[in-house]
Write a protein that holds these residues in place. Structure first.
Motif, PDB file in Angstrom:
ATOM      1  N   GLN A  55       0.840  -1.195   0.000  1.00 55.52           N
ATOM      2  CA  GLN A  55       0.000   0.000   0.000  1.00 55.52           C
ATOM      3  C   GLN A  55       0.875   1.245   0.000  1.00 55.52           C
ATOM      4  OE1 GLN A  55      -2.486  -0.376   3.507  1.00 55.52           O
ATOM      5  NE2 GLN A  55      -4.086  -1.383   2.332  1.00 55.52           N
ATOM      6  N   CYS A  56       0.389   2.268  -0.662  1.00 54.65           N
ATOM      7  CA  CYS A  56       1.078   3.544  -0.690  1.00 54.65           C
ATOM      8  C   CYS A  56       0.980   4.202   0.686  1.00 54.65           C
ATOM      9  CB  CYS A  56       0.447   4.455  -1.747  1.00 54.65           C
ATOM     10  SG  CYS A  56       1.277   6.048  -1.915  1.00 54.65           S
ATOM     11  N   THR A  57       2.114   4.679   1.184  1.00 53.87           N
ATOM     12  CA  THR A  57       2.118   5.334   2.495  1.00 53.87           C
ATOM     13  C   THR A  57       1.648   6.783   2.411  1.00 53.87           C
ATOM     14  OG1 THR A  57       4.436   5.979   2.242  1.00 53.87           O
ATOM     15  CG2 THR A  57       3.988   3.870   3.356  1.00 53.87           C
ATOM     16  N   SER A  58       1.509   7.304   1.185  1.00 53.74           N
ATOM     17  CA  SER A  58       1.069   8.689   0.982  1.00 53.74           C
ATOM     18  C   SER A  58       0.007   8.740  -0.114  1.00 53.74           C
ATOM     19  CB  SER A  58       2.252   9.576   0.609  1.00 53.74           C
ATOM     20  OG  SER A  58       3.205   9.595   1.627  1.00 53.74           O
ATOM     21  N   TYR A  59      -0.961   7.837  -0.028  1.00 55.90           N
ATOM     22  CA  TYR A  59      -1.943   7.661  -1.102  1.00 55.90           C
ATOM     23  C   TYR A  59      -2.640   8.959  -1.508  1.00 55.90           C
ATOM     24  CZ  TYR A  59      -5.660   5.521  -3.857  1.00 55.90           C
ATOM     25  OH  TYR A  59      -6.505   5.186  -4.867  1.00 55.90           O
ATOM     26  N   GLN A  60      -3.104   9.728  -0.547  1.00 58.95           N
ATOM     27  CA  GLN A  60      -3.845  10.952  -0.871  1.00 58.95           C
ATOM     28  C   GLN A  60      -2.954  12.029  -1.485  1.00 58.95           C
ATOM     29  OE1 GLN A  60      -7.119  11.084  -0.936  1.00 58.95           O
ATOM     30  NE2 GLN A  60      -7.111   8.983  -0.182  1.00 58.95           N
ATOM     31  N   ASN A  61      -1.662  11.992  -1.196  1.00 59.17           N
ATOM     32  CA  ASN A  61      -0.726  13.010  -1.691  1.00 59.17           C
ATOM     33  C   ASN A  61       0.212  12.476  -2.762  1.00 59.17           C
ATOM     34  OD1 ASN A  61      -1.672  14.882   0.270  1.00 59.17           O
ATOM     35  ND2 ASN A  61      -0.413  13.844   1.787  1.00 59.17           N
ATOM     36  N   ARG A  62      -0.055  11.287  -3.280  1.00 55.93           N
ATOM     37  CA  ARG A  62       0.900  10.632  -4.176  1.00 55.93           C
ATOM     38  C   ARG A  62       1.208  11.436  -5.433  1.00 55.93           C
ATOM     39  NH1 ARG A  62      -4.008   8.328  -4.685  1.00 55.93           N
ATOM     40  NH2 ARG A  62      -4.756   7.616  -6.707  1.00 55.93           N
ATOM     41  N   ASN A  63       0.241  12.138  -5.969  1.00 55.75           N
ATOM     42  CA  ASN A  63       0.497  12.890  -7.196  1.00 55.75           C
ATOM     43  C   ASN A  63       1.304  14.156  -6.958  1.00 55.75           C
ATOM     44  OD1 ASN A  63      -2.413  11.468  -7.995  1.00 55.75           O
ATOM     45  ND2 ASN A  63      -0.816  11.425  -9.556  1.00 55.75           N
ATOM     46  N   GLU A  64       1.260  14.675  -5.746  1.00 52.69           N
ATOM     47  CA  GLU A  64       2.104  15.820  -5.403  1.00 52.69           C
ATOM     48  C   GLU A  64       3.536  15.361  -5.162  1.00 52.69           C
ATOM     49  OE1 GLU A  64       0.215  17.785  -2.080  1.00 52.69           O
ATOM     50  OE2 GLU A  64      -1.727  17.529  -3.051  1.00 52.69           O
ATOM     51  N   LEU A  65       3.685  14.230  -4.470  1.00 52.89           N
ATOM     52  CA  LEU A  65       5.013  13.695  -4.149  1.00 52.89           C
ATOM     53  C   LEU A  65       5.687  13.068  -5.359  1.00 52.89           C
ATOM     54  CD1 LEU A  65       4.037  12.028  -0.763  1.00 52.89           C
ATOM     55  CD2 LEU A  65       5.414  14.109  -1.065  1.00 52.89           C
ATOM     56  N   VAL A  66       4.891  12.405  -6.206  1.00 49.37           N
ATOM     57  CA  VAL A  66       5.409  11.721  -7.398  1.00 49.37           C
ATOM     58  C   VAL A  66       4.532  12.137  -8.580  1.00 49.37           C
ATOM     59  CG1 VAL A  66       5.990   9.488  -8.417  1.00 49.37           C
ATOM     60  CG2 VAL A  66       6.061   9.766  -5.933  1.00 49.37           C
ATOM     61  N   PRO A  67       4.853  13.258  -9.215  1.00 48.45           N
ATOM     62  CA  PRO A  67       4.018  13.789 -10.299  1.00 48.45           C
ATOM     63  C   PRO A  67       3.742  12.791 -11.426  1.00 48.45           C
ATOM     64  CG  PRO A  67       5.651  15.406  -9.658  1.00 48.45           C
ATOM     65  CD  PRO A  67       5.990  14.140  -8.929  1.00 48.45           C
ATOM     66  N   GLU A  68       4.663  11.860 -11.667  1.00 45.51           N
ATOM     67  CA  GLU A  68       4.445  10.883 -12.739  1.00 45.51           C
ATOM     68  C   GLU A  68       3.577   9.701 -12.308  1.00 45.51           C
ATOM     69  OE1 GLU A  68       8.502  10.056 -10.903  1.00 45.51           O
ATOM     70  OE2 GLU A  68       7.420  11.818 -11.529  1.00 45.51           O
ATOM     71  N   CYS A  69       3.171   9.657 -11.054  1.00 42.77           N
ATOM     72  CA  CYS A  69       2.270   8.601 -10.581  1.00 42.77           C
ATOM     73  C   CYS A  69       0.922   8.777 -11.292  1.00 42.77           C
ATOM     74  CB  CYS A  69       2.078   8.692  -9.070  1.00 42.77           C
ATOM     75  SG  CYS A  69       1.007   7.404  -8.391  1.00 42.77           S
ATOM     76  N   VAL A  70       0.464   7.721 -11.926  1.00 40.85           N
ATOM     77  CA  VAL A  70      -0.769   7.794 -12.712  1.00 40.85           C
ATOM     78  C   VAL A  70      -1.971   7.559 -11.814  1.00 40.85           C
ATOM     79  CG1 VAL A  70      -2.046   6.812 -14.653  1.00 40.85           C
ATOM     80  CG2 VAL A  70       0.435   6.999 -14.771  1.00 40.85           C
ATOM     81  N   TRP A  71      -2.896   8.487 -11.837  1.00 42.22           N
ATOM     82  CA  TRP A  71      -4.125   8.373 -11.067  1.00 42.22           C
ATOM     83  C   TRP A  71      -5.165   7.735 -11.980  1.00 42.22           C
ATOM     84  CZ3 TRP A  71      -4.752  11.893  -6.524  1.00 42.22           C
ATOM     85  CH2 TRP A  71      -5.885  11.578  -5.770  1.00 42.22           C
ATOM     86  N   LEU A  72      -5.555   6.515 -11.667  1.00 41.14           N
ATOM     87  CA  LEU A  72      -6.529   5.806 -12.501  1.00 41.14           C
ATOM     88  C   LEU A  72      -7.931   6.344 -12.255  1.00 41.14           C
ATOM     89  CD1 LEU A  72      -5.282   2.143 -11.963  1.00 41.14           C
ATOM     90  CD2 LEU A  72      -4.655   3.735 -13.780  1.00 41.14           C
ATOM     91  N   THR A  73      -8.623   6.653 -13.326  1.00 42.00           N
ATOM     92  CA  THR A  73     -10.003   7.129 -13.243  1.00 42.00           C
ATOM     93  C   THR A  73     -10.824   6.450 -14.334  1.00 42.00           C
ATOM     94  OG1 THR A  73      -9.696   8.953 -14.799  1.00 42.00           O
ATOM     95  CG2 THR A  73      -9.215   9.425 -12.460  1.00 42.00           C
ATOM     96  N   PRO A  74     -12.143   6.403 -14.168  1.00 43.36           N
ATOM     97  CA  PRO A  74     -12.976   5.824 -15.231  1.00 43.36           C
ATOM     98  C   PRO A  74     -12.775   6.542 -16.568  1.00 43.36           C
ATOM     99  CG  PRO A  74     -14.269   6.101 -13.238  1.00 43.36           C
ATOM    100  CD  PRO A  74     -12.938   6.790 -13.007  1.00 43.36           C
ATOM    101  N   GLU A  75     -12.512   7.840 -16.514  1.00 44.03           N
ATOM    102  CA  GLU A  75     -12.335   8.630 -17.734  1.00 44.03           C
ATOM    103  C   GLU A  75     -11.085   8.237 -18.514  1.00 44.03           C
ATOM    104  OE1 GLU A  75     -14.966  10.156 -14.967  1.00 44.03           O
ATOM    105  OE2 GLU A  75     -12.809  10.151 -14.611  1.00 44.03           O
ATOM    106  N   THR A  76     -10.092   7.682 -17.817  1.00 44.16           N
ATOM    107  CA  THR A  76      -8.849   7.306 -18.487  1.00 44.16           C
ATOM    108  C   THR A  76      -8.767   5.803 -18.771  1.00 44.16           C
ATOM    109  OG1 THR A  76      -7.679   7.058 -16.381  1.00 44.16           O
ATOM    110  CG2 THR A  76      -7.556   9.231 -17.457  1.00 44.16           C
ATOM    111  N   SER A  77      -9.869   5.090 -18.602  1.00 42.83           N
ATOM    112  CA  SER A  77      -9.849   3.630 -18.737  1.00 42.83           C
ATOM    113  C   SER A  77      -9.448   3.154 -20.132  1.00 42.83           C
ATOM    114  CB  SER A  77     -11.197   3.024 -18.347  1.00 42.83           C
ATOM    115  OG  SER A  77     -12.214   3.451 -19.220  1.00 42.83           O
ATOM    116  N   GLY A  78      -9.579   3.991 -21.132  1.00 42.90           N
ATOM    117  CA  GLY A  78      -9.171   3.614 -22.475  1.00 42.90           C
ATOM    118  C   GLY A  78      -7.667   3.499 -22.631  1.00 42.90           C
ATOM    119  N   SER A  79      -6.929   4.044 -21.659  1.00 52.31           N
ATOM    120  CA  SER A  79      -5.462   4.014 -21.743  1.00 52.31           C
ATOM    121  C   SER A  79      -4.847   3.025 -20.760  1.00 52.31           C
ATOM    122  CB  SER A  79      -4.904   5.414 -21.471  1.00 52.31           C
ATOM    123  OG  SER A  79      -5.186   5.797 -20.139  1.00 52.31           O
ATOM    124  N   PHE A  80      -5.620   2.040 -20.295  1.00 59.26           N
ATOM    125  CA  PHE A  80      -5.133   1.108 -19.282  1.00 59.26           C
ATOM    126  C   PHE A  80      -4.276  -0.030 -19.831  1.00 59.26           C
ATOM    127  CE2 PHE A  80      -8.727   1.936 -15.958  1.00 59.26           C
ATOM    128  CZ  PHE A  80      -8.247   3.218 -15.767  1.00 59.26           C
TER     129      PHE A  80
END
Length: 144
Positions: A55-80
């Motif tokens: 598990q990510c130790t900074s899940y809620q802040n992961r995109n701030e800490l690691v900008p290249e971390c991909v946040w999966l969303t239903p809208e981006t499901s075509g690129s999975f």
């Protein structure tokens, strides 16, 4: 079961989050071949991953800490397509069923490790690896 009745975009936030099986394969560093666009997984994992709990130790802040971390969303499901073939998000986006070891089916979070799907015991933190040596750590046990 909701994952068989709803599309990804119809799911609640809680349902969406429950699709994650906790394998942490998406937290492995990846290398993309510039010529072929093929993605290769490495055995090197993000510094914010708790390797024992997968598990990510900074899940809620992961995109701030690691900008290249991909946040999966239903809208981006075509690129999975870059996700492992075992990933519930990718499976459902492709109209495929979940595997028997998925916690939503097995009722047990440990079933992912028992099936050999989680990264537990198979990786090393990026804090212990020189960035120039990632190519030496390409693995074959994650299928795309």
């Amino acid at each position: 079961s909701f994952w068989e009745e709803k599309s990804l975009s119809e799911m609640t936030k809680e349902e969406w989050e429950s699709l994650c099986d906790g394998c942490a394969r998406c937290c492995l560093h990846k290398l993309e071949d510039e010529d072929t666009a093929e993605v290769h997984y490495t055995s090197v994992v993000c510094r914010y991953l708790d390797e024992n709990r997968c598990q990510c130790t900074s899940y809620q802040n992961r995109n701030e800490l690691v900008p290249e971390c991909v946040w999966l969303t239903p809208e981006t499901s075509g690129s999975f397509k870059w996700l492992p073939t075992t990933c519930a998000y990718r499976l459902l986006a492709e109209g495929k069923p979940l595997h028997d070891w998925h916690p939503l089916i097995s009722g047990c979070r440990e079933s992912v490790a028992e099936a050999g799907i989680s990264i537990k015991g198979k990786c090393v933190s990026e804090t212990h690896v020189h960035p120039d040596s990632l190519e030496e750590r390409i693995i074959q046990w994650v299928e795309q």
